[in-house]
Design a protein around this motif. Structure first.
Motif, PDB file in Angstrom:
ATOM      1  N   VAL A  90      -6.395  17.745  -8.852  1.00 42.57           N
ATOM      2  CA  VAL A  90      -7.086  17.039  -8.746  1.00 42.57           C
ATOM      3  C   VAL A  90      -7.357  15.334  -9.712  1.00 42.57           C
ATOM      4  CG1 VAL A  90      -9.844  16.984  -9.050  1.00 42.57           C
ATOM      5  CG2 VAL A  90      -8.711  18.634  -8.465  1.00 42.57           C
ATOM      6  N   LYS A  91      -6.914  15.644 -11.011  1.00 44.61           N
ATOM      7  CA  LYS A  91      -6.806  14.330 -11.839  1.00 44.61           C
ATOM      8  C   LYS A  91      -5.826  13.162 -10.709  1.00 44.61           C
ATOM      9  CE  LYS A  91      -6.983  13.094 -16.663  1.00 44.61           C
ATOM     10  NZ  LYS A  91      -6.563  13.797 -17.728  1.00 44.61           N
ATOM     11  N   VAL A  92      -4.109  13.405 -10.964  1.00 40.28           N
ATOM     12  CA  VAL A  92      -4.100  12.548  -9.948  1.00 40.28           C
ATOM     13  C   VAL A  92      -4.890  12.502  -8.755  1.00 40.28           C
ATOM     14  CG1 VAL A  92      -1.441  13.102  -9.370  1.00 40.28           C
ATOM     15  CG2 VAL A  92      -1.596  13.943 -10.999  1.00 40.28           C
ATOM     16  N   ALA A  93      -4.760  13.368  -7.996  1.00 37.83           N
ATOM     17  CA  ALA A  93      -5.230  12.518  -7.072  1.00 37.83           C
ATOM     18  C   ALA A  93      -7.080  11.846  -6.853  1.00 37.83           C
ATOM     19  CB  ALA A  93      -5.884  13.783  -5.900  1.00 37.83           C
ATOM     20  N   ARG A  94      -7.367  11.830  -7.775  1.00 38.07           N
ATOM     21  CA  ARG A  94      -8.371  11.444  -7.870  1.00 38.07           C
ATOM     22  C   ARG A  94      -8.403   9.882  -8.427  1.00 38.07           C
ATOM     23  NH1 ARG A  94     -12.771  14.020 -12.036  1.00 38.07           N
ATOM     24  NH2 ARG A  94     -11.000  14.013 -13.097  1.00 38.07           N
ATOM     25  N   GLN A  95      -7.410   9.498  -9.681  1.00 34.00           N
ATOM     26  CA  GLN A  95      -6.994   8.705 -10.046  1.00 34.00           C
ATOM     27  C   GLN A  95      -6.219   7.581  -8.725  1.00 34.00           C
ATOM     28  OE1 GLN A  95      -7.457   6.955 -12.813  1.00 34.00           O
ATOM     29  NE2 GLN A  95      -8.943   9.269 -12.995  1.00 34.00           N
ATOM     30  N   TYR A  96      -5.105   8.605  -8.124  1.00 38.98           N
ATOM     31  CA  TYR A  96      -4.332   7.820  -7.382  1.00 38.98           C
ATOM     32  C   TYR A  96      -5.424   7.162  -6.232  1.00 38.98           C
ATOM     33  CZ  TYR A  96       0.600   8.593  -8.253  1.00 38.98           C
ATOM     34  OH  TYR A  96       1.987   7.832  -9.502  1.00 38.98           O
ATOM     35  N   LEU A  97      -6.322   7.692  -5.677  1.00 44.98           N
ATOM     36  CA  LEU A  97      -7.446   7.490  -5.188  1.00 44.98           C
ATOM     37  C   LEU A  97      -8.009   6.268  -5.187  1.00 44.98           C
ATOM     38  CD1 LEU A  97      -9.005  10.783  -3.367  1.00 44.98           C
ATOM     39  CD2 LEU A  97      -7.443   8.625  -2.519  1.00 44.98           C
ATOM     40  N   LYS A  98      -8.320   6.143  -6.672  1.00 49.11           N
ATOM     41  CA  LYS A  98      -8.897   4.904  -7.223  1.00 49.11           C
ATOM     42  C   LYS A  98      -8.448   4.033  -7.432  1.00 49.11           C
ATOM     43  CE  LYS A  98     -12.330   7.789 -10.095  1.00 49.11           C
ATOM     44  NZ  LYS A  98     -12.362   7.967 -11.173  1.00 49.11           N
ATOM     45  N   VAL A  99      -6.564   3.850  -7.755  1.00 50.68           N
ATOM     46  CA  VAL A  99      -5.906   2.720  -8.049  1.00 50.68           C
ATOM     47  C   VAL A  99      -6.029   2.064  -6.037  1.00 50.68           C
ATOM     48  CG1 VAL A  99      -3.584   1.676  -8.691  1.00 50.68           C
ATOM     49  CG2 VAL A  99      -4.778   3.472  -9.955  1.00 50.68           C
ATOM     50  N   VAL A 100      -5.364   3.482  -5.225  1.00 52.77           N
ATOM     51  CA  VAL A 100      -4.434   2.912  -4.169  1.00 52.77           C
ATOM     52  C   VAL A 100      -5.342   2.566  -3.100  1.00 52.77           C
ATOM     53  CG1 VAL A 100      -2.750   3.548  -2.648  1.00 52.77           C
ATOM     54  CG2 VAL A 100      -2.665   4.409  -4.184  1.00 52.77           C
ATOM     55  N   LEU A 101      -6.657   2.886  -3.649  1.00 50.64           N
ATOM     56  CA  LEU A 101      -7.521   2.217  -2.110  1.00 50.64           C
ATOM     57  C   LEU A 101      -8.399   1.091  -2.924  1.00 50.64           C
ATOM     58  CD1 LEU A 101      -8.969   5.907  -0.490  1.00 50.64           C
ATOM     59  CD2 LEU A 101      -6.853   3.501   0.283  1.00 50.64           C
ATOM     60  N   SER A 102      -8.105   0.528  -4.345  1.00 47.91           N
ATOM     61  CA  SER A 102      -8.508  -0.631  -5.175  1.00 47.91           C
ATOM     62  C   SER A 102      -7.896  -2.668  -3.762  1.00 47.91           C
ATOM     63  CB  SER A 102      -8.036  -0.943  -5.961  1.00 47.91           C
ATOM     64  OG  SER A 102      -6.882  -1.466  -5.960  1.00 47.91           O
ATOM     65  N   PRO A 103      -9.365  -3.040  -3.790  1.00 54.32           N
ATOM     66  CA  PRO A 103      -8.891  -4.047  -3.056  1.00 54.32           C
ATOM     67  C   PRO A 103      -8.170  -5.444  -3.209  1.00 54.32           C
ATOM     68  CG  PRO A 103     -11.406  -4.227  -3.873  1.00 54.32           C
ATOM     69  CD  PRO A 103     -10.851  -2.771  -4.536  1.00 54.32           C
ATOM     70  N   ARG A 104      -7.778  -4.752  -4.445  1.00 53.70           N
ATOM     71  CA  ARG A 104      -6.320  -5.280  -5.774  1.00 53.70           C
ATOM     72  C   ARG A 104      -4.718  -5.127  -5.297  1.00 53.70           C
ATOM     73  NH1 ARG A 104      -6.743  -9.147  -9.624  1.00 53.70           N
ATOM     74  NH2 ARG A 104      -4.858  -9.106 -10.570  1.00 53.70           N
ATOM     75  N   TYR A 105      -4.835  -3.612  -5.066  1.00 57.23           N
ATOM     76  CA  TYR A 105      -4.102  -3.144  -4.607  1.00 57.23           C
ATOM     77  C   TYR A 105      -3.716  -2.792  -2.858  1.00 57.23           C
ATOM     78  CZ  TYR A 105      -0.335   0.919  -4.129  1.00 57.23           C
ATOM     79  OH  TYR A 105       0.742   1.494  -3.829  1.00 57.23           O
ATOM     80  N   LEU A 106      -4.602  -2.908  -2.463  1.00 57.95           N
ATOM     81  CA  LEU A 106      -4.697  -3.629  -0.717  1.00 57.95           C
ATOM     82  C   LEU A 106      -4.085  -4.769  -0.751  1.00 57.95           C
ATOM     83  CD1 LEU A 106      -7.552  -1.556   0.458  1.00 57.95           C
ATOM     84  CD2 LEU A 106      -5.396  -0.661   1.004  1.00 57.95           C
ATOM     85  N   GLY A 107      -4.647  -5.601  -1.094  1.00 56.52           N
ATOM     86  CA  GLY A 107      -4.384  -7.086  -1.543  1.00 56.52           C
ATOM     87  C   GLY A 107      -2.704  -7.178  -1.170  1.00 56.52           C
ATOM     88  N   LEU A 108      -2.250  -5.496  -2.360  1.00 55.84           N
ATOM     89  CA  LEU A 108      -0.859  -6.825  -2.410  1.00 55.84           C
ATOM     90  C   LEU A 108       0.037  -5.740  -1.567  1.00 55.84           C
ATOM     91  CD1 LEU A 108       1.771  -7.439  -4.636  1.00 55.84           C
ATOM     92  CD2 LEU A 108       0.831  -5.226  -5.612  1.00 55.84           C
ATOM     93  N   MET A 109      -0.525  -4.915  -0.750  1.00 56.55           N
ATOM     94  CA  MET A 109       0.461  -4.323   0.391  1.00 56.55           C
ATOM     95  C   MET A 109       0.488  -5.455   1.322  1.00 56.55           C
ATOM     96  SD  MET A 109      -0.308  -0.014   0.074  1.00 56.55           S
ATOM     97  CE  MET A 109       0.644   0.200   1.849  1.00 56.55           C
ATOM     98  N   ARG A 110      -0.790  -6.099   1.925  1.00 56.30           N
ATOM     99  CA  ARG A 110      -0.634  -6.877   2.936  1.00 56.30           C
ATOM    100  C   ARG A 110       0.077  -7.791   2.502  1.00 56.30           C
ATOM    101  NH1 ARG A 110      -6.907  -5.752   2.390  1.00 56.30           N
ATOM    102  NH2 ARG A 110      -7.326  -4.663   3.795  1.00 56.30           N
ATOM    103  N   ILE A 111       0.047  -8.436   1.506  1.00 56.16           N
ATOM    104  CA  ILE A 111       1.443  -9.361   1.312  1.00 56.16           C
ATOM    105  C   ILE A 111       2.722  -9.060   1.657  1.00 56.16           C
ATOM    106  CG2 ILE A 111       2.819 -10.478  -0.114  1.00 56.16           C
ATOM    107  CD1 ILE A 111      -0.861 -11.183  -1.602  1.00 56.16           C
ATOM    108  N   VAL A 112       3.742  -7.869   1.167  1.00 53.55           N
ATOM    109  CA  VAL A 112       4.183  -7.292   1.441  1.00 53.55           C
ATOM    110  C   VAL A 112       4.182  -7.140   2.090  1.00 53.55           C
ATOM    111  CG1 VAL A 112       5.885  -5.424   0.265  1.00 53.55           C
ATOM    112  CG2 VAL A 112       4.397  -6.738  -1.430  1.00 53.55           C
ATOM    113  N   VAL A 113       3.437  -6.240   3.611  1.00 53.45           N
ATOM    114  CA  VAL A 113       3.808  -6.157   4.804  1.00 53.45           C
ATOM    115  C   VAL A 113       3.948  -7.282   6.181  1.00 53.45           C
ATOM    116  CG1 VAL A 113       2.797  -5.045   6.944  1.00 53.45           C
ATOM    117  CG2 VAL A 113       2.932  -3.942   4.660  1.00 53.45           C
ATOM    118  N   ALA A 114       3.074  -8.864   5.225  1.00 53.92           N
ATOM    119  CA  ALA A 114       3.074  -9.489   6.159  1.00 53.92           C
ATOM    120  C   ALA A 114       5.024 -10.091   5.992  1.00 53.92           C
ATOM    121  CB  ALA A 114       2.537 -10.731   5.958  1.00 53.92           C
ATOM    122  N   GLU A 115       5.397 -10.388   4.518  1.00 59.19           N
ATOM    123  CA  GLU A 115       6.431 -10.630   4.665  1.00 59.19           C
ATOM    124  C   GLU A 115       7.802 -10.219   4.515  1.00 59.19           C
ATOM    125  OE1 GLU A 115       6.532 -13.869   3.975  1.00 59.19           O
ATOM    126  OE2 GLU A 115       4.583 -14.146   3.530  1.00 59.19           O
TER     127      GLU A 115
END
Length: 214
Positions: A90-115
């Motif tokens: 539960v602790k791992v899952a909760r932290q990963y949800l917070k990090v990976v769904l954060s706007p900054r992480y998503l923004g980074l993913m979009r840049i990588v996918v685009a390039e």
């Protein structure tokens, strides 16, 4: 007045460039983030940037490293050793949800996918320093918990895919493609449900399951 050590001053300057570059990449993407604009915002020189990072791709790789610290270091920073297996999951899952769904992480993913087609090294760096490393560490965690009799996992790689796939797949895709933008509000409930499903599949010895986060 004492002088600031050269090494400390250099580290401070490097961190400043990284911070500014991170915001610039998130704002304009990889292609749109020019070295000229970075120099305007930092007040530095091309020589300094090249000395620290080599080139623009090297700078972006350094930004990836910095931004992924929160996710890839989770299994090191989270104190899981004394937790029952459900509480640890539960602790791992909760932290990963917070990090990976954060706007900054998503923004980074979009840049990588685009390039990634034009700059494959960017995609390779992102995967190696982010998801790839996270999954490898989680797989090792499963090995450890299997060895002490809390889980029965014969294929840790497959179990890792199931855990993170169940946890993140739809939520990540919906936000990555702009279907959703609101933060996930029921993080603890989702984390608990995924942990319970994982335990049901891979089994736990009687007495190892203790509720502490549900």
């Amino acid at each position: 007045m004492s002088k600031v050590p050269v090494r400390a001053a250099s580290d401070t300057k490097r961190r400043h460039i990284l911070a500014v570059a991170t915001e610039l990449f998130l704002e304009r993407g990889f292609s749109g983030a020019s070295t000229t604009e970075l120099l305007r915002r930092t007040g530095g020189s091309k020589t300094t940037i090249y000395a620290y990072f080599g080139d623009k791709a090297g700078l972006f790789t350094a930004v990836i490293d910095e931004m992924l610290l929160d996710s890839v270091s989770l299994l090191k920073s989270l104190d899981l050793a004394e937790l029952p297996i459900r509480d640890a999951l539960v602790k791992v899952a909760r932290q990963y949800l917070k990090v990976v769904l954060s706007p900054r992480y998503l923004g980074l993913m979009r840049i990588v996918v685009a390039e990634v087609n034009r700059f494959p090294a960017i995609g390779e760096a992102f995967y190696a320093r982010g998801p790839g490393l996270s999954y490898a560490r989680f797989s090792s965690f499963l090995d450890e918990r299997t060895a002490i009799g809390e889980l029965v996992v014969s294929d840790p790689s497959r179990a890792t895919d199931l855990f993170f796939g169940t946890l993140l797949h739809r939520e990540l895709l919906e936000r990555l493609y702009g279907v959703k933008s609101a933060p996930l509000r029921n993080v603890s409930a989702v984390a608990s449900a995924v942990a319970d499903e994982f335990i049901e599949r891979y089994g736990v010895k009687p007495g190892a399951l203790r509720s502490g986060d549900g």
